[in-house]
Motif scaffolding. Structure first.
Motif, PDB file in Angstrom:
ATOM      1  N   LYS A   1       0.796  -1.178  -0.040  1.00  0.00           N
ATOM      2  CA  LYS A   1      -0.035   0.057   0.198  1.00  0.00           C
ATOM      3  C   LYS A   1       0.859   1.098  -0.017  1.00  0.00           C
ATOM      4  CE  LYS A   1      -0.645  -1.254   4.824  1.00  0.00           C
ATOM      5  NZ  LYS A   1      -1.806  -1.374   6.064  1.00  0.00           N
ATOM      6  N   ARG A   2       0.248   2.295  -0.630  1.00  0.00           N
ATOM      7  CA  ARG A   2       0.913   3.571  -0.543  1.00  0.00           C
ATOM      8  C   ARG A   2       0.703   4.549   0.486  1.00  0.00           C
ATOM      9  NH1 ARG A   2       2.914   5.471  -5.572  1.00  0.00           N
ATOM     10  NH2 ARG A   2       2.398   7.455  -5.000  1.00  0.00           N
ATOM     11  N   PHE A   3       1.641   5.266   0.956  1.00  0.00           N
ATOM     12  CA  PHE A   3       1.194   5.823   2.164  1.00  0.00           C
ATOM     13  C   PHE A   3       0.303   6.825   2.118  1.00  0.00           C
ATOM     14  CE2 PHE A   3       1.928   9.649   4.769  1.00  0.00           C
ATOM     15  CZ  PHE A   3       1.572   9.160   6.206  1.00  0.00           C
ATOM     16  N   ALA A   4      -0.756   7.016   2.935  1.00  0.00           N
ATOM     17  CA  ALA A   4      -1.859   7.855   2.728  1.00  0.00           C
ATOM     18  C   ALA A   4      -2.537   8.288   4.162  1.00  0.00           C
ATOM     19  CB  ALA A   4      -2.990   7.465   1.885  1.00  0.00           C
ATOM     20  N   LEU A   5      -3.118   9.363   4.338  1.00  0.00           N
ATOM     21  CA  LEU A   5      -3.882   9.658   5.410  1.00  0.00           C
ATOM     22  C   LEU A   5      -5.101   9.267   5.476  1.00  0.00           C
ATOM     23  CD1 LEU A   5      -2.832  13.424   6.093  1.00  0.00           C
ATOM     24  CD2 LEU A   5      -1.862  11.419   6.931  1.00  0.00           C
ATOM     25  N   ARG A   6      -5.949   8.317   6.442  1.00  0.00           N
ATOM     26  CA  ARG A   6      -7.127   7.842   6.393  1.00  0.00           C
ATOM     27  C   ARG A   6      -8.092   8.834   6.682  1.00  0.00           C
ATOM     28  NH1 ARG A   6      -9.639   3.205  10.203  1.00  0.00           N
ATOM     29  NH2 ARG A   6     -11.444   2.821   8.947  1.00  0.00           N
ATOM     30  N   PRO A   7      -9.133   8.973   6.055  1.00  0.00           N
ATOM     31  CA  PRO A   7     -10.321   9.829   6.299  1.00  0.00           C
ATOM     32  C   PRO A   7     -10.567   9.850   7.607  1.00  0.00           C
ATOM     33  CG  PRO A   7     -10.883   8.758   4.328  1.00  0.00           C
ATOM     34  CD  PRO A   7      -9.544   7.951   4.992  1.00  0.00           C
ATOM     35  N   LEU A   8     -10.592  11.185   8.338  1.00  0.00           N
ATOM     36  CA  LEU A   8     -10.760  11.197   9.628  1.00  0.00           C
ATOM     37  C   LEU A   8     -12.396  10.703  10.209  1.00  0.00           C
ATOM     38  CD1 LEU A   8      -9.927  12.277  12.442  1.00  0.00           C
ATOM     39  CD2 LEU A   8     -10.818  14.640  11.772  1.00  0.00           C
ATOM     40  N   ASP A   9     -13.241  11.026   9.271  1.00  0.00           N
ATOM     41  CA  ASP A   9     -14.709  10.366   9.726  1.00  0.00           C
ATOM     42  C   ASP A   9     -14.614   8.756   9.911  1.00  0.00           C
ATOM     43  OD1 ASP A   9     -14.355   9.953   7.025  1.00  0.00           O
ATOM     44  OD2 ASP A   9     -16.245  10.680   6.558  1.00  0.00           O
ATOM     45  N   GLU A  10     -14.024   8.232   8.973  1.00  0.00           N
ATOM     46  CA  GLU A  10     -13.562   6.874   9.089  1.00  0.00           C
ATOM     47  C   GLU A  10     -13.085   6.207  10.427  1.00  0.00           C
ATOM     48  OE1 GLU A  10     -12.104   4.653   5.917  1.00  0.00           O
ATOM     49  OE2 GLU A  10     -13.271   5.638   4.565  1.00  0.00           O
ATOM     50  N   ILE A  11     -12.107   6.989  10.574  1.00  0.00           N
ATOM     51  CA  ILE A  11     -11.315   6.742  11.949  1.00  0.00           C
ATOM     52  C   ILE A  11     -12.238   6.770  13.245  1.00  0.00           C
ATOM     53  CG2 ILE A  11      -9.574   7.369  13.557  1.00  0.00           C
ATOM     54  CD1 ILE A  11      -8.137   8.694  11.006  1.00  0.00           C
ATOM     55  N   LEU A  12     -13.080   7.955  13.216  1.00  0.00           N
ATOM     56  CA  LEU A  12     -13.893   8.360  14.447  1.00  0.00           C
ATOM     57  C   LEU A  12     -14.953   7.129  14.563  1.00  0.00           C
ATOM     58  CD1 LEU A  12     -14.097  12.030  14.316  1.00  0.00           C
ATOM     59  CD2 LEU A  12     -12.429  10.609  15.543  1.00  0.00           C
ATOM     60  N   GLU A  13     -15.549   6.954  13.029  1.00  0.00           N
ATOM     61  CA  GLU A  13     -16.782   5.822  13.084  1.00  0.00           C
ATOM     62  C   GLU A  13     -15.958   4.245  13.595  1.00  0.00           C
ATOM     63  OE1 GLU A  13     -19.654   3.969   9.870  1.00  0.00           O
ATOM     64  OE2 GLU A  13     -17.987   4.931   9.010  1.00  0.00           O
ATOM     65  N   ASP A  14     -14.792   4.114  13.415  1.00  0.00           N
ATOM     66  CA  ASP A  14     -14.045   2.849  13.918  1.00  0.00           C
ATOM     67  C   ASP A  14     -14.268   2.847  15.325  1.00  0.00           C
ATOM     68  OD1 ASP A  14     -13.780   1.562  11.408  1.00  0.00           O
ATOM     69  OD2 ASP A  14     -11.722   1.394  11.640  1.00  0.00           O
ATOM     70  N   PHE A  15     -13.850   3.898  16.043  1.00  0.00           N
ATOM     71  CA  PHE A  15     -13.646   4.232  17.449  1.00  0.00           C
ATOM     72  C   PHE A  15     -15.284   3.799  17.800  1.00  0.00           C
ATOM     73  CE2 PHE A  15      -9.404   6.509  17.136  1.00  0.00           C
ATOM     74  CZ  PHE A  15      -8.813   5.350  17.889  1.00  0.00           C
ATOM     75  N   ARG A  16     -16.069   4.505  17.434  1.00  0.00           N
ATOM     76  CA  ARG A  16     -17.561   4.143  17.734  1.00  0.00           C
ATOM     77  C   ARG A  16     -18.041   2.729  17.683  1.00  0.00           C
ATOM     78  NH1 ARG A  16     -18.050   9.626  15.360  1.00  0.00           N
ATOM     79  NH2 ARG A  16     -18.761   8.405  13.379  1.00  0.00           N
ATOM     80  N   MET A  17     -17.766   1.908  16.525  1.00  0.00           N
ATOM     81  CA  MET A  17     -17.849   0.602  16.287  1.00  0.00           C
ATOM     82  C   MET A  17     -17.209  -0.343  17.459  1.00  0.00           C
ATOM     83  SD  MET A  17     -17.488   0.594  12.229  1.00  0.00           S
ATOM     84  CE  MET A  17     -17.333  -1.079  12.401  1.00  0.00           C
ATOM     85  N   ALA A  18     -16.096   0.398  17.744  1.00  0.00           N
ATOM     86  CA  ALA A  18     -15.300  -0.674  18.822  1.00  0.00           C
ATOM     87  C   ALA A  18     -15.965  -0.274  20.238  1.00  0.00           C
ATOM     88  CB  ALA A  18     -13.811  -0.053  18.977  1.00  0.00           C
ATOM     89  N   ARG A  19     -16.433   1.022  20.497  1.00  0.00           N
ATOM     90  CA  ARG A  19     -16.993   0.864  21.907  1.00  0.00           C
ATOM     91  C   ARG A  19     -18.379   0.041  21.798  1.00  0.00           C
ATOM     92  NH1 ARG A  19     -15.554   2.187  26.617  1.00  0.00           N
ATOM     93  NH2 ARG A  19     -15.849  -0.051  26.210  1.00  0.00           N
ATOM     94  N   GLN A  20     -18.972  -0.239  21.050  1.00  0.00           N
ATOM     95  CA  GLN A  20     -20.093  -1.158  20.711  1.00  0.00           C
ATOM     96  C   GLN A  20     -19.814  -2.747  20.859  1.00  0.00           C
ATOM     97  OE1 GLN A  20     -22.046   0.081  17.271  1.00  0.00           O
ATOM     98  NE2 GLN A  20     -22.866   2.094  17.873  1.00  0.00           N
ATOM     99  N   THR A  21     -18.440  -3.000  20.506  1.00  0.00           N
ATOM    100  CA  THR A  21     -18.069  -4.116  20.357  1.00  0.00           C
ATOM    101  C   THR A  21     -17.457  -4.584  21.565  1.00  0.00           C
ATOM    102  OG1 THR A  21     -17.928  -3.966  17.956  1.00  0.00           O
ATOM    103  CG2 THR A  21     -16.611  -5.560  18.969  1.00  0.00           C
ATOM    104  N   TYR A  22     -16.369  -3.785  22.328  1.00  0.00           N
ATOM    105  CA  TYR A  22     -15.608  -4.121  23.586  1.00  0.00           C
ATOM    106  C   TYR A  22     -16.267  -3.538  24.711  1.00  0.00           C
ATOM    107  CZ  TYR A  22     -12.644  -5.460  19.598  1.00  0.00           C
ATOM    108  OH  TYR A  22     -12.255  -6.219  18.398  1.00  0.00           O
ATOM    109  N   ARG A  23     -16.237  -4.386  25.692  1.00  0.00           N
ATOM    110  CA  ARG A  23     -16.870  -3.874  27.075  1.00  0.00           C
ATOM    111  C   ARG A  23     -15.661  -3.151  27.775  1.00  0.00           C
ATOM    112  NH1 ARG A  23     -19.554  -8.380  30.454  1.00  0.00           N
ATOM    113  NH2 ARG A  23     -19.788  -6.592  31.767  1.00  0.00           N
TER     114      ARG A  23
END
Length: 289
Positions: A39-61
């Motif tokens: 993969k080439r270096f790139a910045l991940r879209p910020l909204d995707e990052i924050l969405e992943d954190f929200r998904m993680a909160r729903q998944t992990y106690r």
């Protein structure tokens, strides 16, 4: 969580929540490294990052630790890093540690004030690859930074309250640079005085320049006795009070662990014993060359 390509993390982050903040490595030309090549270096879209954190909160106690991947999270804008860290604190109040990889280049672009703010918002430690304190080795391996710059950036991290974990690689200079690599690497560790020092042993990965050099006879690997000799020189020259020293990666022939306040002599005795009985070492047959 969603991951693009292979995800790499330090051994101590095995049980961390890992969220990609960037893709790949911003340097990615080191001659010995096979990581992030798909993969080439790139910045991940910020909204995707924050969405992943929200998904993680729903998944992990319960989430104790968070690791911000890939190879160089600190290159993002400081304001975006603040948002990411604020989100971690908001969603995971139980989290005790947030860490990431860092490079000399990404540390250099951060001001002292930005680093202090990152620490205040929860970035507790960064991992940085020194690889060698010898400029000749660094140039050969296409690290992209001289030792003095790597040392300066490590000191900058520590001066602004962020803990530092630094790694180097036994055997990276081959037999010709064995002594210089060992002694200069120890001096670099001493100058940074990081919280953690990690030593790997050189593994030659396919599809790297180093792999081609070895097979063409342009680079010679250390044998087990030479690895022990280099390790002894390194440990003898280390003077980094309080640093936790670890040589327990899967690549290492010999396991060494301790603090540099009082465990140096015990580590040297372990090296002595291995030098007199090579059967104490881990086998090298799995290395694949």
């Amino acid at each position: 969580m969603r991951y693009f390509g292979s995800v790499y993390r330090p051994p101590s982050e095995a049980y961390s929540l890992i969220i990609q903040v960037t893709y790949g490595c911003s340097h990615n030309t080191c001659a010995f490294c096979s990581m992030y090549k798909e993969k080439r270096f790139a910045l991940r879209p910020l909204d995707e990052i924050l969405e992943d954190f929200r998904m993680a909160r729903q998944t992990y106690r319960h989430v104790d630790k968070v690791f911000l991947a890939d190879g160089d999270a600190l290159v993002r804008k400081a304001s975006e890093l603040y948002i990411i860290l604020d989100t971690v604190r908001e969603l995971f109040p139980e989290c005790q540690r947030v860490t990431s990889y860092a490079s000399p280049a990404s540390i250099r672009i951060r001001t002292d004030e930005e680093l202090r703010t990152l620490r205040e918002k929860g970035l507790t430690m960064v991992y940085m690859g020194l690889e060698s304190g010898c400029d000749e080795v660094l140039k050969l391996m296409r690290k992209g930074h001289p030792a003095a710059e790597i040392i300066e950036m490590g000191q900058k991290v520590r001066q602004n309250g962020i803990a530092l974990s630094v790694t180097a690689i036994t055997g990276l200079g081959g037999p010709d640079l064995l002594e210089q690599h060992a002694v200069d690497t120890a001096k670099a560790f001493n100058a940074m005085n990081p919280e953690y020092i990690g030593m790997l042993t050189l593994m030659v990965e396919p599809e790297t320049p180093l792999y081609d050099w070895v097979h063409a006879g342009k680079f010679r690997l250390l044998n087990q006795s030479q690895v022990l000799e280099e390790t002894r020189l390194l440990v003898e020259n280390l003077d980094s009070p309080g640093s936790v020293f670890r040589m327990n990666h899967a690549s290492n022939y010999l396991v060494l662990k301790g603090t540099l306040n009082g465990d140096r002599q015990a580590m040297l005795r372990t090296i002595d014993a291995a030098e007199h009985d090579l059967s104490r070492l881990r086998p090298e047959s799995w290395r694949g060359l």
